[in-house]
Design a protein around this motif. Structure first.
Motif, PDB file in Angstrom:
ATOM      1  N   ARG A 257       0.866  -1.190   0.000  1.00 31.71           N
ATOM      2  CA  ARG A 257       0.000   0.000   0.000  1.00 31.71           C
ATOM      3  C   ARG A 257       0.894   1.229   0.000  1.00 31.71           C
ATOM      4  N   LEU A 258       0.588   2.185  -0.875  1.00 32.22           N
ATOM      5  CA  LEU A 258       1.299   3.453  -0.899  1.00 32.22           C
ATOM      6  C   LEU A 258       0.268   4.569  -0.924  1.00 32.22           C
ATOM      7  N   ALA A 259       0.297   5.406   0.107  1.00 27.56           N
ATOM      8  CA  ALA A 259      -0.645   6.523   0.168  1.00 27.56           C
ATOM      9  C   ALA A 259      -0.470   7.413  -1.052  1.00 27.56           C
ATOM     10  N   ASP A 260      -1.589   7.855  -1.628  1.00 30.28           N
ATOM     11  CA  ASP A 260      -1.519   8.699  -2.822  1.00 30.28           C
ATOM     12  C   ASP A 260      -0.919  10.063  -2.521  1.00 30.28           C
ATOM     13  N   THR A 261      -1.069  10.519  -1.299  1.00 33.89           N
ATOM     14  CA  THR A 261      -0.429  11.762  -0.870  1.00 33.89           C
ATOM     15  C   THR A 261       0.013  11.617   0.574  1.00 33.89           C
ATOM     16  N   TYR A 262       1.153  12.192   0.907  1.00 31.89           N
ATOM     17  CA  TYR A 262       1.650  12.166   2.282  1.00 31.89           C
ATOM     18  C   TYR A 262       1.154  13.379   3.074  1.00 31.89           C
ATOM     19  N   ARG A 263       0.469  14.299   2.388  1.00 30.33           N
ATOM     20  CA  ARG A 263      -0.039  15.488   3.072  1.00 30.33           C
ATOM     21  C   ARG A 263      -1.443  15.807   2.579  1.00 30.33           C
ATOM     22  N   LYS A 264      -2.323  16.070   3.518  1.00 27.14           N
ATOM     23  CA  LYS A 264      -3.652  16.575   3.196  1.00 27.14           C
ATOM     24  C   LYS A 264      -3.967  17.699   4.181  1.00 27.14           C
ATOM     25  N   GLY A 265      -3.787  18.944   3.726  1.00 27.31           N
ATOM     26  CA  GLY A 265      -3.970  20.087   4.618  1.00 27.31           C
ATOM     27  C   GLY A 265      -2.927  20.097   5.704  1.00 27.31           C
ATOM     28  N   ASN A 266      -3.390  20.017   6.945  1.00 25.44           N
ATOM     29  CA  ASN A 266      -2.460  20.031   8.075  1.00 25.44           C
ATOM     30  C   ASN A 266      -2.160  18.626   8.590  1.00 25.44           C
ATOM     31  N   VAL A 267      -2.546  17.591   7.824  1.00 28.08           N
ATOM     32  CA  VAL A 267      -2.334  16.204   8.232  1.00 28.08           C
ATOM     33  C   VAL A 267      -1.252  15.575   7.358  1.00 28.08           C
ATOM     34  N   PHE A 268      -0.316  14.876   7.997  1.00 26.29           N
ATOM     35  CA  PHE A 268       0.780  14.207   7.305  1.00 26.29           C
ATOM     36  C   PHE A 268       0.801  12.731   7.695  1.00 26.29           C
ATOM     37  N   LEU A 269       1.361  11.907   6.828  1.00 23.46           N
ATOM     38  CA  LEU A 269       1.564  10.489   7.122  1.00 23.46           C
ATOM     39  C   LEU A 269       3.048  10.170   7.105  1.00 23.46           C
ATOM     40  N   ALA A 270       3.449   9.251   7.966  1.00 27.91           N
ATOM     41  CA  ALA A 270       4.856   8.820   8.033  1.00 27.91           C
ATOM     42  C   ALA A 270       4.908   7.353   8.412  1.00 27.91           C
ATOM     43  N   GLY A 271       5.966   6.680   7.986  1.00 30.96           N
ATOM     44  CA  GLY A 271       6.135   5.275   8.331  1.00 30.96           C
ATOM     45  C   GLY A 271       5.091   4.391   7.662  1.00 30.96           C
ATOM     46  N   ASP A 272       4.706   3.306   8.343  1.00 32.59           N
ATOM     47  CA  ASP A 272       3.772   2.340   7.765  1.00 32.59           C
ATOM     48  C   ASP A 272       2.400   2.931   7.481  1.00 32.59           C
ATOM     49  N   ALA A 273       2.059   4.035   8.093  1.00 34.94           N
ATOM     50  CA  ALA A 273       0.801   4.702   7.755  1.00 34.94           C
ATOM     51  C   ALA A 273       0.812   5.183   6.313  1.00 34.94           C
ATOM     52  N   ALA A 274       2.005   5.454   5.775  1.00 32.75           N
ATOM     53  CA  ALA A 274       2.145   5.960   4.409  1.00 32.75           C
ATOM     54  C   ALA A 274       2.493   4.854   3.421  1.00 32.75           C
ATOM     55  N   HIS A 275       3.194   3.815   3.875  1.00 30.93           N
ATOM     56  CA  HIS A 275       3.678   2.793   2.943  1.00 30.93           C
ATOM     57  C   HIS A 275       3.788   1.438   3.634  1.00 30.93           C
ATOM     58  N   VAL A 276       3.352   0.399   2.942  1.00 31.33           N
ATOM     59  CA  VAL A 276       3.409  -0.971   3.453  1.00 31.33           C
ATOM     60  C   VAL A 276       3.956  -1.853   2.343  1.00 31.33           C
ATOM     61  N   HIS A 277       4.839  -2.778   2.686  1.00 28.31           N
ATOM     62  CA  HIS A 277       5.413  -3.693   1.700  1.00 28.31           C
ATOM     63  C   HIS A 277       5.948  -4.914   2.428  1.00 28.31           C
ATOM     64  N   ALA A 278       6.416  -5.888   1.676  1.00 30.75           N
ATOM     65  CA  ALA A 278       6.974  -7.095   2.279  1.00 30.75           C
ATOM     66  C   ALA A 278       8.235  -6.768   3.079  1.00 30.75           C
ATOM     67  N   PRO A 279       8.437  -7.454   4.199  1.00 27.95           N
ATOM     68  CA  PRO A 279       9.633  -7.197   5.020  1.00 27.95           C
ATOM     69  C   PRO A 279      10.855  -7.914   4.464  1.00 27.95           C
ATOM     70  N   LEU A 280      11.157  -7.681   3.205  1.00 29.65           N
ATOM     71  CA  LEU A 280      12.310  -8.310   2.554  1.00 29.65           C
ATOM     72  C   LEU A 280      13.446  -7.301   2.477  1.00 29.65           C
ATOM     73  N   GLY A 281      14.551  -7.624   3.113  1.00 30.09           N
ATOM     74  CA  GLY A 281      15.684  -6.710   3.128  1.00 30.09           C
ATOM     75  C   GLY A 281      15.666  -5.752   4.297  1.00 30.09           C
ATOM     76  N   GLY A 282      14.705  -5.869   5.203  1.00 29.51           N
ATOM     77  CA  GLY A 282      14.687  -5.011   6.393  1.00 29.51           C
ATOM     78  C   GLY A 282      14.604  -3.537   6.089  1.00 29.51           C
ATOM     79  N   GLN A 283      13.805  -3.167   5.068  1.00 28.89           N
ATOM     80  CA  GLN A 283      13.791  -1.768   4.627  1.00 28.89           C
ATOM     81  C   GLN A 283      12.687  -0.922   5.253  1.00 28.89           C
TER      82      GLN A 283
END
Length: 460
Positions: A257-283
């Motif tokens: 999952r990749l958020a379409d935007t990391y900012r909406k007005g005064n709200v921001f996303l960071a970390g897994d709230a913004a992006h989710v992927h397989a835990p391959l490579g510890g990234q």
């Protein structure tokens, strides 16, 4: 009332709080857990995260020759065919540390820097700049950051859409005692239905990960039992692997999952709230911590008078980085498909990685040392940790403030920004270089005044 409210007190949220507190920003963290949970999840800090922590003084200054390169063996798509590399003067290419310990470390720094931490609070509503928790607490803030994980409440309440791709494998992560550890293969093992990664511990619980490509895949969030873990491990390894006394069980997959935007007005996303992927490579953990290093100084600068458009650069810079991480984890998952028809492809990739250039290319991807925020040249690059007089680049950035390296008239022209920017006399072969608090070069040239105003607001 807070200047910044962070929802989610994992490593990303706590680092962001520490970064903001360092700049004197009134910060509150809301976390639903009453204490840090010790779970066998992420435990790898890659090179760019190590380098960023070095620039904030979280790690000791390395004592190495400037041109020395450190290497550590690593895996790609389940095979030990990659070598991670980093300049020795920047610290090691990889540091092993549990996610729980990282969270505790940054929470201690956040508290020491004045952040308020409210544990045992779950956000249930978001209205403009005000959130309400299940404990009846209402908090109003200038900016709100959702660092509350893959099932982010903030993302949902803010109405931020995402782009997703379905899973191709089902994974189980468990801590359990192996009844016959001598018969259980350690490390990565390729079997008929997928792969295992087992850290065999004959004296106690072993860390066991399974990656199975058989369909149908279980529903996301489905309950997992010890029997599920034992059967998946046995199917992949090819013989019965009895186990008992599980202390942790959890599911994962390569759903993205990749958020379409990391900012909406005064709200921001960071970390897994913004992006989710397989835990391959510890990234994943590293990607989130880099979000925090990028966003923290920008929020602080804007709250101190820098132009609002500075905050738009957060999405512009970090969204493409997450997209590339998602792409390389999907590529690894594709290479891990267990059928023999994929064996020639796996051998070809292994052969390619035996050469220096392809290895360095993938090493820099996994460790995020390929990240730059401009197409080419010095601007947008991560400034190396070279000596500057009796100090170093990393030591100049410990305070989390921008640094202008300059000579002559360029230094004089920066006088009006000394309340926000540290001006250091040093000749880099050009009149001035403006270094952001996160270590990346914002600008380089002759007259720094317009760049200083663009990034940090008008002169005092």
């Amino acid at each position: 009332m807070a200047q910044v409210l962070i929802v989610g007190g994992g490593p990303v949220g706590m680092l962001l709080a520490a970064e903001l507190g360092l700049q004197g920003i009134e910060t509150t963290v809301v976390e639903k857990l009453t204490e840090t949970h010790d779970e066998p999840r992420a435990g790898t800090l890659h090179a760019r995260t190590v380098q960023s922590m070095l620039r904030r003084g979280y790690l000791p200054q390395p004592e190495h020759a400037y041109d020395e390169i450190l290497e550590v063996p690593f895996h790609f798509a389940g095979r030990s065919i990659l070598t991670l590399e980093a300049p020795a003067i920047e610290g090691p290419p990889m540091v092993g540390q549990s996610q729980a310990d990282i969270e505790r470390f940054f929470e201690a720094r956040a508290r020491a820097n004045g952040a308020e931490i409210l544990r045992g609070h779950q956000v249930i509503s978001l209205d403009g700049g005000t959130v309400t928790t299940d404990q009846g607490t209402t908090i109003t803030a200038d900016y709100i950051v959702g660092a509350d994980g893959a099932r982010s409440t903030v993302r949902k309440l803010a109405g931020i859409e995402s782009t997703c791709t379905p899973a191709t494998f089902a994974g189980i992560l468990g801590l359990a005692t192996l009844e016959d550890p001598a018969r259980c293969p350690g490390g990565w093992t390729h079997g008929r239905t997928g792969w295992t990664l087992i850290n065999v511990n004959p004296m106690g619980p072993s860390r066991i990960l399974t990656h199975e490509f058989t369909e149908p895949l279980p529903e996301r969030g489905a309950e997992v039992t010890l029997d599920d873990l034992q059967q998946a491990t046995s199917r992949i390894v090819g013989h019965d692997v009895p186990m008992e006394q599980p202390t942790f069980l959890g599911r994962f997959s390569d759903f993205t999952r990749l958020a379409d935007t990391y900012r909406k007005g005064n709200v921001f996303l960071a970390g897994d709230a913004a992006h989710v992927h397989a835990p391959l490579g510890g990234q994943g953990l590293n990607l989130g911590l880099q979000d925090a290093f990028n966003l923290g100084w920008k929020l602080a600068m804007v709250l101190k008078g820098a132009p609002e458009h500075l905050l738009d650069t957060y999405h512009a810079e970090r969204h493409p980085v997450a997209a590339k991480v998602i792409a390389n984890t999907r590529a690894q998952a594709a290479l891990m498909r267990p059928g023999p028809e994929f064996d020639p492809l796996r051998e070809l990739v292994a052969d390619l990685l035996s050469f220096d250039e392809p290895n360095s290319y993938l090493s820099d991807q996994i460790t995020a040392q390929n990240v730059r925020y401009a197409p080419s040249g010095l601007v947008g690059s991560f400034l190396p940790n070279f000596p500057i007089g009796a100090t170093t680049v990393s030591e100049l950035l410990h305070a989390g403030r921008p640094v202008l390296l300059c000579t002559g008239e360029a230094c004089d022209a920066a006088a009006g920004w000394k309340d926000r920017v540290d001006v250091v006399t040093h000749d880099l072969g050009r009149p001035a270089v403006l270094v952001r608090p996160d270590g990346y070069v914002a600008w380089a040239g002759q007259d720094p005044e317009s760049a200083l105003e663009q990034w940090f607001g008008p002169a005092a």
